[in-house]
Design a protein around this motif. Sequence first.
Motif, PDB file in Angstrom:
ATOM      1  N   ARG A  17       0.830  -1.217   0.000  1.00 50.45           N
ATOM      2  CA  ARG A  17       0.000   0.000   0.000  1.00 50.45           C
ATOM      3  C   ARG A  17       0.862   1.263   0.000  1.00 50.45           C
ATOM      4  O   ARG A  17       0.352   2.361  -0.130  1.00 50.45           O
ATOM      5  N   LEU A 110       0.658 -13.227   7.992  1.00 50.83           N
ATOM      6  CA  LEU A 110       0.953 -12.904   9.400  1.00 50.83           C
ATOM      7  C   LEU A 110       1.086 -14.164  10.254  1.00 50.83           C
ATOM      8  O   LEU A 110       1.984 -14.271  11.096  1.00 50.83           O
ATOM      9  N   THR A 133       1.437  -0.667  13.382  1.00 44.26           N
ATOM     10  CA  THR A 133       0.357  -0.067  14.178  1.00 44.26           C
ATOM     11  C   THR A 133       0.927   0.583  15.431  1.00 44.26           C
ATOM     12  O   THR A 133       1.551  -0.082  16.256  1.00 44.26           O
ATOM     13  N   ILE A 203      -9.701  -6.457  15.418  1.00 47.47           N
ATOM     14  CA  ILE A 203      -8.363  -6.729  15.946  1.00 47.47           C
ATOM     15  C   ILE A 203      -7.470  -5.618  15.398  1.00 47.47           C
ATOM     16  O   ILE A 203      -7.464  -5.369  14.196  1.00 47.47           O
ATOM     17  N   PHE A 204      -6.728  -4.935  16.281  1.00 46.04           N
ATOM     18  CA  PHE A 204      -6.001  -3.784  15.734  1.00 46.04           C
ATOM     19  C   PHE A 204      -4.484  -3.866  15.836  1.00 46.04           C
ATOM     20  O   PHE A 204      -3.788  -2.941  15.422  1.00 46.04           O
ATOM     21  N   GLY A 205      -3.952  -4.958  16.388  1.00 43.83           N
ATOM     22  CA  GLY A 205      -2.488  -5.051  16.312  1.00 43.83           C
ATOM     23  C   GLY A 205      -1.750  -5.364  17.593  1.00 43.83           C
ATOM     24  O   GLY A 205      -0.521  -5.290  17.631  1.00 43.83           O
ATOM     25  N   TYR A 207      -1.619  -8.426  20.676  1.00 51.81           N
ATOM     26  CA  TYR A 207      -2.110  -9.737  21.091  1.00 51.81           C
ATOM     27  C   TYR A 207      -1.228 -10.252  22.229  1.00 51.81           C
ATOM     28  O   TYR A 207      -0.032  -9.967  22.263  1.00 51.81           O
ATOM     29  N   GLN A 229      -3.349 -17.140   8.004  1.00 53.04           N
ATOM     30  CA  GLN A 229      -3.879 -16.030   8.798  1.00 53.04           C
ATOM     31  C   GLN A 229      -3.813 -16.343  10.296  1.00 53.04           C
ATOM     32  O   GLN A 229      -4.274 -17.399  10.736  1.00 53.04           O
ATOM     33  N   THR A 231      -5.567 -14.855  12.517  1.00 54.56           N
ATOM     34  CA  THR A 231      -6.968 -14.861  12.971  1.00 54.56           C
ATOM     35  C   THR A 231      -7.571 -16.262  12.875  1.00 54.56           C
ATOM     36  O   THR A 231      -8.287 -16.703  13.779  1.00 54.56           O
TER      37      THR A 231
HETATM   38  C1  G1P Z   1      -3.661  -7.861  10.120  1.00 55.36           C
HETATM   39  C2  G1P Z   1      -4.535  -8.955  10.751  1.00 55.36           C
HETATM   40  C3  G1P Z   1      -5.939  -8.444  11.014  1.00 55.36           C
HETATM   41  C4  G1P Z   1      -5.873  -7.177  11.850  1.00 55.36           C
HETATM   42  C5  G1P Z   1      -4.980  -6.126  11.150  1.00 55.36           C
HETATM   43  C6  G1P Z   1      -4.781  -4.899  12.020  1.00 55.36           C
HETATM   44  O1  G1P Z   1      -4.127  -7.602   8.814  1.00 55.36           O
HETATM   45  O2  G1P Z   1      -4.556 -10.080   9.897  1.00 55.36           O
HETATM   46  O3  G1P Z   1      -6.689  -9.424  11.674  1.00 55.36           O
HETATM   47  O4  G1P Z   1      -7.176  -6.664  12.045  1.00 55.36           O
HETATM   48  O5  G1P Z   1      -3.682  -6.671  10.885  1.00 55.36           O
HETATM   49  O6  G1P Z   1      -4.084  -3.915  11.332  1.00 55.36           O
HETATM   50  P1  G1P Z   1      -3.245  -6.739   7.742  1.00 55.36           P
HETATM   51  O7  G1P Z   1      -3.475  -5.293   8.069  1.00 55.36           O
HETATM   52  O8  G1P Z   1      -1.823  -7.156   7.924  1.00 55.36           O
HETATM   53  O9  G1P Z   1      -3.800  -7.114   6.406  1.00 55.36           O
END
Ligand code: G1P
Length: 292
Positions: A17, A110, A133, A203-205, A207, A229, A231
């Motif tokens: 991106r 991931l 993040t 989920i924001f980053g 865990y 994944q 998740t």
């Molecule tokens: C990853 C995770 C996703 C999470 C996100 C947060 O996705 O797989 O579950 O919500 O980070 O930024 P990515 O952003 O790497 O596609």
Amino acid sequence: MVKVRKAVIPAAGLGTRLLPLTKALPKEMLPIIDKPTIQYIIEEAVESGIKDIIIVTGKEKKAIEDHFDSSFLLEETLSKKGKLEELREIRKISQLANIHYIRQSEPNGLGHAIWCARKFIGNEPFAVLLGDTLVEEKKSCLKDMMELYDKCQNSIIGIKCVDKTDVHKYGIVDVEKENGPVYNIQSLIEKPSQEQAPSNLAIFGRYILTPKIFNLLENQEPGVGNEIQLTDAISALLKYELVYAHVFNGKSYDIGDKLGYLKTIIEFALQREDLEKEVLYFLRGIVAKRSE
Ligand code: G1P
């Protein structure tokens, strides 16, 4: 009681991106004014009480390693010039934590990146901090999650509310209400459509995971984007253990896309005493001109 002592920072994504910038530079090295993003993340882990960190790198890892290594030439030059404050700052970086590196040889997602860290982690719980993040400084979300882990000894996922139109960008959880800011997770789905999403809790980053996740990652079939994944593996973990969700009410910043990156820099500049006034003056000037 087992404590969380180690953290994994996945930093092996291709950063698509942010191309072409990320062609040779990992997005985790992008500067937020005068510090690379990953330094803020390591500082967050250290402030939460973690000293042993493994960074899962991709093809370009040299810049990350160099940043956290000591730099004899630079230190000697700063010392000779009497730039003692800068010298202290530079030395602090290489003494922040015990940082280890492992390479994810293929961009398999991931979940696969976390699995690459299994030997370093061993059979203990660990934290994961996504390398793109950032969370609002001082309100350490991870620290709260670690304190919660001490009490429950189960995996904990940091979540935040997002707009319904954004659920397709995240892992989304379905929860059962518990006391306070903690929920029991019922199910998880990676990047659902608006129709599929069971909630708007994303989920924001951050865990905390139990080591059971490694067996599950080992056998995890590729999911969204044909990648392993995390998740999906946490979803499989639910068959064996409880998994909690911890709501984070502070601000988080995604530096992984252009607009998110720009907003992060502006917000961080406005939080700094040495820059706030001038930046605000500059921004007000632009807005005034635009509305003429
Ligand atoms: C990853 C995770 C996703 C999470 C996100 C947060 O996705 O797989 O579950 O919500 O980070 O930024 P990515 O952003 O790497 O596609």
